[in-house]
Design a protein around this motif. Structure first.
Motif, PDB file in Angstrom:
ATOM      1  N   VAL A  97       0.826  -1.210   0.000  1.00 41.79           N
ATOM      2  CA  VAL A  97       0.000   0.000   0.000  1.00 41.79           C
ATOM      3  C   VAL A  97       0.864   1.266   0.000  1.00 41.79           C
ATOM      4  O   VAL A  97       0.493   2.277  -0.623  1.00 41.79           O
ATOM      5  CB  VAL A  97      -0.995   0.001   1.184  1.00 41.79           C
ATOM      6  N   LEU A  98       2.008   1.228   0.679  1.00 43.00           N
ATOM      7  CA  LEU A  98       2.897   2.389   0.660  1.00 43.00           C
ATOM      8  C   LEU A  98       3.497   2.610  -0.728  1.00 43.00           C
ATOM      9  O   LEU A  98       3.625   3.750  -1.190  1.00 43.00           O
ATOM     10  CB  LEU A  98       4.012   2.218   1.697  1.00 43.00           C
ATOM     11  N   SER A  99       3.843   1.529  -1.403  1.00 44.26           N
ATOM     12  CA  SER A  99       4.377   1.642  -2.762  1.00 44.26           C
ATOM     13  C   SER A  99       3.328   2.202  -3.707  1.00 44.26           C
ATOM     14  O   SER A  99       3.617   3.060  -4.548  1.00 44.26           O
ATOM     15  CB  SER A  99       4.853   0.276  -3.257  1.00 44.26           C
ATOM     16  N   ASP A 100       2.089   1.701  -3.591  1.00 42.46           N
ATOM     17  CA  ASP A 100       1.003   2.222  -4.430  1.00 42.46           C
ATOM     18  C   ASP A 100       0.842   3.723  -4.215  1.00 42.46           C
ATOM     19  O   ASP A 100       0.732   4.501  -5.169  1.00 42.46           O
ATOM     20  CB  ASP A 100      -0.309   1.511  -4.091  1.00 42.46           C
ATOM     21  N   ALA A 101       0.807   4.142  -2.956  1.00 46.97           N
ATOM     22  CA  ALA A 101       0.626   5.569  -2.655  1.00 46.97           C
ATOM     23  C   ALA A 101       1.781   6.394  -3.217  1.00 46.97           C
ATOM     24  O   ALA A 101       1.573   7.462  -3.816  1.00 46.97           O
ATOM     25  CB  ALA A 101       0.508   5.774  -1.147  1.00 46.97           C
ATOM     26  N   ALA A 102       3.000   5.915  -3.041  1.00 44.79           N
ATOM     27  CA  ALA A 102       4.178   6.658  -3.512  1.00 44.79           C
ATOM     28  C   ALA A 102       4.193   6.795  -5.031  1.00 44.79           C
ATOM     29  O   ALA A 102       4.546   7.848  -5.571  1.00 44.79           O
ATOM     30  CB  ALA A 102       5.454   5.961  -3.043  1.00 44.79           C
ATOM     31  N   LEU A 103       3.793   5.749  -5.728  1.00 49.24           N
ATOM     32  CA  LEU A 103       3.874   5.742  -7.183  1.00 49.24           C
ATOM     33  C   LEU A 103       2.702   6.441  -7.861  1.00 49.24           C
ATOM     34  O   LEU A 103       2.859   7.018  -8.945  1.00 49.24           O
ATOM     35  CB  LEU A 103       3.953   4.297  -7.693  1.00 49.24           C
ATOM     36  N   TYR A 104       1.525   6.389  -7.245  1.00 46.84           N
ATOM     37  CA  TYR A 104       0.321   6.836  -7.946  1.00 46.84           C
ATOM     38  C   TYR A 104      -0.173   8.222  -7.523  1.00 46.84           C
ATOM     39  O   TYR A 104      -0.749   8.941  -8.342  1.00 46.84           O
ATOM     40  CB  TYR A 104      -0.797   5.811  -7.761  1.00 46.84           C
ATOM     41  N   LEU A 105       0.032   8.609  -6.267  1.00 43.55           N
ATOM     42  CA  LEU A 105      -0.443   9.925  -5.837  1.00 43.55           C
ATOM     43  C   LEU A 105       0.168  11.083  -6.634  1.00 43.55           C
ATOM     44  O   LEU A 105      -0.507  12.098  -6.847  1.00 43.55           O
ATOM     45  CB  LEU A 105      -0.185  10.117  -4.343  1.00 43.55           C
ATOM     46  N   PRO A 106       1.426  10.992  -7.098  1.00 45.90           N
ATOM     47  CA  PRO A 106       1.970  12.107  -7.886  1.00 45.90           C
ATOM     48  C   PRO A 106       1.164  12.442  -9.139  1.00 45.90           C
ATOM     49  O   PRO A 106       1.236  13.572  -9.633  1.00 45.90           O
ATOM     50  CB  PRO A 106       3.384  11.622  -8.249  1.00 45.90           C
ATOM     51  N   PHE A 107       0.388  11.490  -9.645  1.00 46.58           N
ATOM     52  CA  PHE A 107      -0.440  11.776 -10.819  1.00 46.58           C
ATOM     53  C   PHE A 107      -1.476  12.859 -10.521  1.00 46.58           C
ATOM     54  O   PHE A 107      -1.940  13.551 -11.418  1.00 46.58           O
ATOM     55  CB  PHE A 107      -1.140  10.502 -11.301  1.00 46.58           C
ATOM     56  N   ALA A 108      -1.846  12.997  -9.243  1.00 44.49           N
ATOM     57  CA  ALA A 108      -2.842  14.000  -8.864  1.00 44.49           C
ATOM     58  C   ALA A 108      -2.327  15.419  -9.057  1.00 44.49           C
ATOM     59  O   ALA A 108      -3.118  16.371  -9.103  1.00 44.49           O
ATOM     60  CB  ALA A 108      -3.259  13.793  -7.402  1.00 44.49           C
ATOM     61  N   ALA A 109      -1.010  15.592  -9.173  1.00 42.51           N
ATOM     62  CA  ALA A 109      -0.431  16.927  -9.337  1.00 42.51           C
ATOM     63  C   ALA A 109      -0.412  17.388 -10.790  1.00 42.51           C
ATOM     64  O   ALA A 109      -0.092  18.550 -11.066  1.00 42.51           O
ATOM     65  CB  ALA A 109       0.993  16.944  -8.777  1.00 42.51           C
ATOM     66  N   LEU A 110      -0.758  16.494 -11.713  1.00 40.37           N
ATOM     67  CA  LEU A 110      -0.725  16.861 -13.133  1.00 40.37           C
ATOM     68  C   LEU A 110      -1.961  17.678 -13.499  1.00 40.37           C
ATOM     69  O   LEU A 110      -3.080  17.312 -13.121  1.00 40.37           O
ATOM     70  CB  LEU A 110      -0.643  15.599 -13.992  1.00 40.37           C
ATOM     71  N   PRO A 111      -1.796  18.757 -14.233  1.00 42.64           N
ATOM     72  CA  PRO A 111      -2.927  19.668 -14.499  1.00 42.64           C
ATOM     73  C   PRO A 111      -4.023  19.064 -15.359  1.00 42.64           C
ATOM     74  O   PRO A 111      -5.167  19.518 -15.317  1.00 42.64           O
ATOM     75  CB  PRO A 111      -2.260  20.854 -15.209  1.00 42.64           C
ATOM     76  N   PHE A 112      -3.713  18.066 -16.153  1.00 44.86           N
ATOM     77  CA  PHE A 112      -4.709  17.465 -17.049  1.00 44.86           C
ATOM     78  C   PHE A 112      -5.338  16.195 -16.464  1.00 44.86           C
ATOM     79  O   PHE A 112      -6.047  15.462 -17.158  1.00 44.86           O
ATOM     80  CB  PHE A 112      -4.078  17.151 -18.415  1.00 44.86           C
ATOM     81  N   VAL A 113      -5.059  15.929 -15.189  1.00 50.64           N
ATOM     82  CA  VAL A 113      -5.598  14.745 -14.514  1.00 50.64           C
ATOM     83  C   VAL A 113      -6.487  15.198 -13.363  1.00 50.64           C
ATOM     84  O   VAL A 113      -6.161  16.158 -12.656  1.00 50.64           O
ATOM     85  CB  VAL A 113      -4.449  13.854 -13.987  1.00 50.64           C
ATOM     86  N   SER A 114      -7.606  14.494 -13.175  1.00 50.70           N
ATOM     87  CA  SER A 114      -8.503  14.801 -12.059  1.00 50.70           C
ATOM     88  C   SER A 114      -7.896  14.291 -10.756  1.00 50.70           C
ATOM     89  O   SER A 114      -7.793  13.077 -10.544  1.00 50.70           O
ATOM     90  CB  SER A 114      -9.869  14.144 -12.288  1.00 50.70           C
ATOM     91  N   ALA A 115      -7.481  15.205  -9.882  1.00 51.46           N
ATOM     92  CA  ALA A 115      -6.877  14.824  -8.611  1.00 51.46           C
ATOM     93  C   ALA A 115      -7.818  13.960  -7.757  1.00 51.46           C
ATOM     94  O   ALA A 115      -7.381  12.962  -7.178  1.00 51.46           O
ATOM     95  CB  ALA A 115      -6.435  16.061  -7.843  1.00 51.46           C
ATOM     96  N   PRO A 116      -9.117  14.305  -7.662  1.00 54.09           N
ATOM     97  CA  PRO A 116     -10.009  13.461  -6.857  1.00 54.09           C
ATOM     98  C   PRO A 116     -10.085  12.022  -7.354  1.00 54.09           C
ATOM     99  O   PRO A 116     -10.181  11.095  -6.542  1.00 54.09           O
ATOM    100  CB  PRO A 116     -11.367  14.163  -6.992  1.00 54.09           C
ATOM    101  N   LEU A 117     -10.023  11.822  -8.668  1.00 53.33           N
ATOM    102  CA  LEU A 117     -10.065  10.460  -9.203  1.00 53.33           C
ATOM    103  C   LEU A 117      -8.827   9.672  -8.773  1.00 53.33           C
ATOM    104  O   LEU A 117      -8.921   8.508  -8.367  1.00 53.33           O
ATOM    105  CB  LEU A 117     -10.163  10.475 -10.727  1.00 53.33           C
ATOM    106  N   VAL A 118      -7.658  10.309  -8.879  1.00 54.31           N
ATOM    107  CA  VAL A 118      -6.416   9.623  -8.513  1.00 54.31           C
ATOM    108  C   VAL A 118      -6.386   9.317  -7.021  1.00 54.31           C
ATOM    109  O   VAL A 118      -6.071   8.196  -6.602  1.00 54.31           O
ATOM    110  CB  VAL A 118      -5.192  10.472  -8.908  1.00 54.31           C
TER     111      VAL A 118
END
Length: 203
Positions: A97-118
């Motif tokens: 779960v820590l690896s998932d959080a570390a790898l996937y949460l940064p996608f929420a910072a991208l302007p063309f990605v929906s942060a709530p979805l990530v």
């Protein structure tokens, strides 16, 4: 339901010679588990510090594949080389779960990605893994039911990273992909809970 996890036994067969070589050199399951976590955190830090940068994104599928290999190897070392331990079980579950959080949460910072979805995907991933573990707590087995387990999440984010590295930044595309992942994650939680209860009471 079908899931990439069903290919695990064939994947392990390919890795078994490497696993034996590591065991012969004194490498432990816990060391491999921690290596997978550290590797994931480093990649996650690169994704977070350099949002949208080509190199971290294009490397993500490779990092996820290596993480998958390490996760398979630590399990084989534990089961097949007498390295099972309570500490190992804790590290394995927390590491995922820590690896998932570390790898996937940064996608929420991208302007063309929906942060709530990530963020929602990561939260449901944690709940899904917790649901699988709760099966053991109530007397059933550890549940890995799909359709959207750890390997499936890795496939989705690896694909997204690859597409982003190629310059595909359509917000609609990632809303559809991450939205589908969110729905499948919720279904996975339901399936794991139901399967655990059915295991205890088949009738």
């Amino acid at each position: 339901m079908p899931t990439i996890y069903q290919l695990k036994s064939r994947f392990q067969d390919l890795l078994r010679p490497l696993c034996r070589a590591l065991a012969a050199r004194g490498v432990t399951a816990n060391q491999v588990t921690l290596a997978a976590l550290g590797f994931s955190v480093l990649e996650g830090a690169a994704l977070w510090l350099f949002p949208g940068a080509f190199l971290p994104l294009i490397l993500l599928p490779l990092v996820l594949f290596i993480r998958m290999c390490l996760n398979a190897i630590d399990g084989m070392l534990a089961r097949e080389h007498d390295q099972k331990s309570s500490l190992g079980a804790i590290l394995n579950e927390l590491g995922d779960v820590l690896s998932d959080a570390a790898l996937y949460l940064p996608f929420a910072a991208l302007p063309f990605v929906s942060a709530p979805l990530v963020v929602g995907l990561v939260v449901l991933a944690i709940i899904g893994e917790m649901t699988g573990v709760v099966g053991v707590q109530i007397g059933a087995g550890r549940r890995y039911d799909g359709p959207f387990g750890k390997s499936d999440r890795a496939a989705l984010f690896g694909l997204c990273g690859f597409l982003m590295a190629l310059g595909l930044t359509s917000p609609l595309l990632y809303q559809v992909l991450f939205g589908a992942g969110l729905a499948l994650s919720a279904l996975t939680i339901w399936n794991r809970a139901r399967a655990a209860l059915k295991e205890l009471d088949p009738a």
